[in-house]
Design an enzyme around this catalytic site. Structure first.
Site, PDB file in Angstrom:
ATOM      1  N   GLU A  10      60.011 -52.671  44.806  1.00 27.84           N
ATOM      2  CA  GLU A  10      59.268 -52.226  43.620  1.00 27.84           C
ATOM      3  C   GLU A  10      60.200 -52.147  42.417  1.00 27.84           C
ATOM      4  OE1 GLU A  10      56.355 -49.077  44.213  1.00 27.84           O
ATOM      5  OE2 GLU A  10      57.153 -48.080  42.426  1.00 27.84           O
ATOM      6  N   THR A  41      55.586 -51.546  38.485  1.00 26.03           N
ATOM      7  CA  THR A  41      54.836 -50.331  38.172  1.00 26.03           C
ATOM      8  C   THR A  41      54.178 -50.439  36.800  1.00 26.03           C
ATOM      9  OG1 THR A  41      56.740 -49.220  37.198  1.00 26.03           O
ATOM     10  CG2 THR A  41      56.380 -48.891  39.566  1.00 26.03           C
ATOM     11  N   ALA A  44      51.242 -45.674  31.539  1.00 25.68           N
ATOM     12  CA  ALA A  44      50.109 -45.636  30.617  1.00 25.68           C
ATOM     13  C   ALA A  44      50.564 -45.361  29.185  1.00 25.68           C
ATOM     14  CB  ALA A  44      49.132 -44.559  31.064  1.00 25.68           C
ATOM     15  N   HIS A  70      51.046 -53.096  39.494  1.00 25.78           N
ATOM     16  CA  HIS A  70      50.360 -51.833  39.730  1.00 25.78           C
ATOM     17  C   HIS A  70      49.329 -51.695  38.606  1.00 25.78           C
ATOM     18  CE1 HIS A  70      53.814 -49.779  42.158  1.00 25.78           C
ATOM     19  NE2 HIS A  70      53.786 -51.077  42.357  1.00 25.78           N
ATOM     20  N   ARG A 100      45.614 -44.086  40.750  1.00 23.66           N
ATOM     21  CA  ARG A 100      45.055 -43.280  39.673  1.00 23.66           C
ATOM     22  C   ARG A 100      46.035 -43.218  38.514  1.00 23.66           C
ATOM     23  NH1 ARG A 100      44.861 -36.855  39.735  1.00 23.66           N
ATOM     24  NH2 ARG A 100      47.042 -37.298  39.330  1.00 23.66           N
ATOM     25  N   ASP A 102      49.327 -41.145  36.521  1.00 24.57           N
ATOM     26  CA  ASP A 102      49.458 -39.782  36.001  1.00 24.57           C
ATOM     27  C   ASP A 102      49.307 -39.845  34.499  1.00 24.57           C
ATOM     28  OD1 ASP A 102      49.895 -38.313  38.386  1.00 24.57           O
ATOM     29  OD2 ASP A 102      51.872 -39.245  38.512  1.00 24.57           O
ATOM     30  N   ALA A 116      41.632 -43.134  42.214  1.00 24.64           N
ATOM     31  CA  ALA A 116      41.969 -44.498  42.622  1.00 24.64           C
ATOM     32  C   ALA A 116      40.837 -45.143  43.434  1.00 24.64           C
ATOM     33  CB  ALA A 116      43.270 -44.483  43.427  1.00 24.64           C
ATOM     34  N   TYR A 138      50.237 -40.185  50.862  1.00 25.86           N
ATOM     35  CA  TYR A 138      51.238 -39.122  50.729  1.00 25.86           C
ATOM     36  C   TYR A 138      51.464 -38.356  52.035  1.00 25.86           C
ATOM     37  CZ  TYR A 138      50.224 -40.400  46.006  1.00 25.86           C
ATOM     38  OH  TYR A 138      50.083 -41.158  44.866  1.00 25.86           O
ATOM     39  N   GLN A 169      54.161 -42.576  49.368  1.00 24.39           N
ATOM     40  CA  GLN A 169      55.186 -41.938  48.531  1.00 24.39           C
ATOM     41  C   GLN A 169      56.451 -41.864  49.380  1.00 24.39           C
ATOM     42  OE1 GLN A 169      56.734 -41.331  45.918  1.00 24.39           O
ATOM     43  NE2 GLN A 169      55.159 -40.078  44.937  1.00 24.39           N
ATOM     44  N   GLN A 205      69.081 -37.063  39.744  1.00 22.09           N
ATOM     45  CA  GLN A 205      67.818 -37.665  39.307  1.00 22.09           C
ATOM     46  C   GLN A 205      66.781 -37.613  40.442  1.00 22.09           C
ATOM     47  OE1 GLN A 205      67.845 -41.956  39.137  1.00 22.09           O
ATOM     48  NE2 GLN A 205      67.035 -41.956  37.060  1.00 22.09           N
ATOM     49  N   HIS A 259      58.749 -50.667  52.088  1.00 19.03           N
ATOM     50  CA  HIS A 259      58.617 -50.948  50.646  1.00 19.03           C
ATOM     51  C   HIS A 259      59.705 -50.137  49.926  1.00 19.03           C
ATOM     52  CE1 HIS A 259      56.388 -51.835  46.903  1.00 19.03           C
ATOM     53  NE2 HIS A 259      56.607 -50.579  46.559  1.00 19.03           N
TER      54      HIS A 259
HETATM   55  P1  FAD Z   1      44.194 -40.675  44.002  1.00 16.47           P
HETATM   56  O1  FAD Z   1      44.072 -41.310  45.311  1.00 16.47           O
HETATM   57  O2  FAD Z   1      43.059 -40.825  43.034  1.00 16.47           O
HETATM   58  O3  FAD Z   1      44.484 -39.124  44.262  1.00 16.47           O
HETATM   59  C1  FAD Z   1      44.935 -38.277  43.215  1.00 16.47           C
HETATM   60  C2  FAD Z   1      44.678 -36.827  43.581  1.00 16.47           C
HETATM   61  O4  FAD Z   1      43.283 -36.549  43.497  1.00 16.47           O
HETATM   62  C3  FAD Z   1      45.077 -36.444  45.007  1.00 16.47           C
HETATM   63  O5  FAD Z   1      45.519 -35.115  44.983  1.00 16.47           O
HETATM   64  C4  FAD Z   1      43.784 -36.581  45.792  1.00 16.47           C
HETATM   65  O6  FAD Z   1      43.775 -35.758  46.949  1.00 16.47           O
HETATM   66  C5  FAD Z   1      42.774 -36.127  44.758  1.00 16.47           C
HETATM   67  N1  FAD Z   1      41.469 -36.780  44.871  1.00 16.47           N
HETATM   68  C6  FAD Z   1      41.199 -38.076  45.120  1.00 16.47           C
HETATM   69  N2  FAD Z   1      39.868 -38.291  45.122  1.00 16.47           N
HETATM   70  C7  FAD Z   1      39.270 -37.095  44.846  1.00 16.47           C
HETATM   71  C8  FAD Z   1      37.922 -36.668  44.704  1.00 16.47           C
HETATM   72  N3  FAD Z   1      36.889 -37.504  44.830  1.00 16.47           N
HETATM   73  N4  FAD Z   1      37.697 -35.365  44.411  1.00 16.47           N
HETATM   74  C9  FAD Z   1      38.724 -34.487  44.270  1.00 16.47           C
HETATM   75  N5  FAD Z   1      40.035 -34.841  44.408  1.00 16.47           N
HETATM   76  C10 FAD Z   1      40.296 -36.127  44.685  1.00 16.47           C
HETATM   77  N6  FAD Z   1      52.063 -43.883  38.961  1.00 16.47           N
HETATM   78  C11 FAD Z   1      52.009 -44.575  37.805  1.00 16.47           C
HETATM   79  O7  FAD Z   1      51.674 -43.992  36.765  1.00 16.47           O
HETATM   80  N7  FAD Z   1      52.338 -45.897  37.768  1.00 16.47           N
HETATM   81  C12 FAD Z   1      52.687 -46.581  38.876  1.00 16.47           C
HETATM   82  O8  FAD Z   1      52.966 -47.773  38.817  1.00 16.47           O
HETATM   83  C13 FAD Z   1      52.734 -45.878  40.129  1.00 16.47           C
HETATM   84  N8  FAD Z   1      53.066 -46.503  41.281  1.00 16.47           N
HETATM   85  C14 FAD Z   1      52.975 -45.832  42.475  1.00 16.47           C
HETATM   86  C15 FAD Z   1      53.182 -46.522  43.676  1.00 16.47           C
HETATM   87  C16 FAD Z   1      53.061 -45.874  44.896  1.00 16.47           C
HETATM   88  C17 FAD Z   1      53.271 -46.653  46.173  1.00 16.47           C
HETATM   89  C18 FAD Z   1      52.737 -44.497  44.930  1.00 16.47           C
HETATM   90  C19 FAD Z   1      52.604 -43.771  46.258  1.00 16.47           C
HETATM   91  C20 FAD Z   1      52.544 -43.797  43.751  1.00 16.47           C
HETATM   92  C21 FAD Z   1      52.640 -44.448  42.517  1.00 16.47           C
HETATM   93  N9  FAD Z   1      52.412 -43.797  41.309  1.00 16.47           N
HETATM   94  C22 FAD Z   1      52.403 -44.498  40.122  1.00 16.47           C
HETATM   95  C23 FAD Z   1      52.139 -42.365  41.285  1.00 16.47           C
HETATM   96  C24 FAD Z   1      50.623 -42.065  41.364  1.00 16.47           C
HETATM   97  O9  FAD Z   1      49.953 -42.647  40.283  1.00 16.47           O
HETATM   98  C25 FAD Z   1      50.470 -40.557  41.344  1.00 16.47           C
HETATM   99  O10 FAD Z   1      50.960 -40.005  42.523  1.00 16.47           O
HETATM  100  C26 FAD Z   1      49.068 -40.066  41.044  1.00 16.47           C
HETATM  101  O11 FAD Z   1      49.161 -38.680  40.736  1.00 16.47           O
HETATM  102  C27 FAD Z   1      48.101 -40.248  42.187  1.00 16.47           C
HETATM  103  O12 FAD Z   1      47.730 -41.550  42.330  1.00 16.47           O
HETATM  104  P2  FAD Z   1      46.779 -42.017  43.553  1.00 16.47           P
HETATM  105  O13 FAD Z   1      46.436 -43.417  43.308  1.00 16.47           O
HETATM  106  O14 FAD Z   1      47.365 -41.632  44.845  1.00 16.47           O
HETATM  107  O15 FAD Z   1      45.513 -41.094  43.211  1.00 16.47           O
END
Ligand code: FAD
Length: 277
Positions: A10, A41, A44, A70, A100, A102, A116, A138, A169, A205, A259
């Protein structure tokens, strides 16, 4: 000697010419490890939106790597995401990491999707079967989840929406991964779950990152690092061996791939791979 499982790397999108040169050096060195694909990655907000497509194109055209962008819910409205997916298809991308994301500080709103799973569903609906979709998961729980079971249900929603695979993660506790995979299988989630591996380069870091994303660094590792003080050679050797042992345990226990979060550096990842081979 080839590893037993496919590997992927990545990168983050460089913003300056110096950073572009660094990525070029890193990509060229890591290409020699024959990754199955690399990913880039997404950050936003404002001009950062264009950096991911630009980098994906660079990785494809200049390095001949299969690059997966991503895409996050922070990528904008339904219409904006539709155009982005069209662009990636035109660039020859076949794999997307759907997240999703951040909300960066100062940004007041999400796009049209809040989770997501909604983005995965959208990609499926618009491009059924064309993109291989990876999602995040996670083993030590997402920091914003209500609890570990709710987090697992939300992970299942992403698989049910059409994700083909998941990348975790990063974590340093293999048991957390094995337990997570067992729980996922019991919930009926059958997609491959590839561990995300963070080689250790800058420990200060790493500690900061880990606090933000909820990854636990075992206390004994922190104490070891502290004891090494400024002895960077020892730190490097210890870190590479420790992470390589983690990778071995994960592969022995059935992990379907590895990965690597490279942070656009080649050395820390190469050191781990050297130990593994
Ligand atoms: P989701 O799966 O949507 O989950 C987010 C949170 O919401 C979780 O706590 C989940 O339990 C909760 N949730 C999900 N669905 C619901 C629902 N229907 N109702 C209530 N709660 C719900 N971030 C970036 O900004 N850019 C990147 O390129 C990036 N790359 C990443 C690559 C990997 C492999 C990983 C593991 C993370 C990456 N991240 C990146 C970080 C990620 O965007 C954050 O961890 C973010 O906060 C969660 O993303 P997610 O897709 O897991 O979200």
């Amino acid at each position: 000697m080839a590893l037993r499982v496919p590997i992927s790397f990545e990168f983050y999108p460089p913003k300056t010419d110096d950073q572009r040169e660094q990525l070029d050096r890193t990509a060229a060195r890591l290409k020699g490890q024959s990754p199955e694909y690399v990913s880039c990655t997404f950050g936003a907000g404002g001009s950062t939106l264009s950096y991911t497509p630009e980098t994906v194109q660079r990785l494809h055209e200049k390095h001949g790597l299969d690059a997966a962008p991503h895409v996050s819910c922070m990528g904008g409205t339904r219409e904006e995401l539709r155009s982005l997916l069209k662009l990636y298809r035109a660039l020859g991308c076949k794999r997307i990491v759907a997240l999703r994301g951040d909300l960066p500080s100062g940004m007041a709103r999400f796009g049209d999707f809040h989770y997501a799973s909604e983005l995965v569903q959208f990609i499926r609906d618009e491009h059924d079967g064309f993109f291989h979709i990876e999602v995040g998961c996670y083993p030590e729980m997402h920091p914003q989840a209500e609890d570990a079971f709710a987090d697992m249900r939300h992970f299942k929603a992403k698989a049910d929406a059409g994700a083909d695979g998941a990348i975790t993660q990063y974590f340093y506790n293999a048991d957390a991964y094995f337990r997570f995979v067992d729980d996922a299988r019991r919930m009926g989630i059958s997609i491959p779950i590839v561990p995300g591996i963070m080689p250790i380069s800058n420990f200060t870091q790493l500690r900061r990152f880990s606090e933000a994303c909820g990854a636990e660094i075992p206390r004994w590792i922190g104490k070891r690092m502290q004891a090494y003080g400024d002895d960077t050679d020892s730190i490097r050797a210890f870190a590479a061996e420790f992470v390589a042992n983690l990778c071995s345990r994960l592969m022995d226990g059935g992990a379907p791939g590895l990965h690597f979060y490279t942070l656009n550096l080649s050395k820390p990842t190469l050191n781990v791979l050297e130990f593994l081979r």
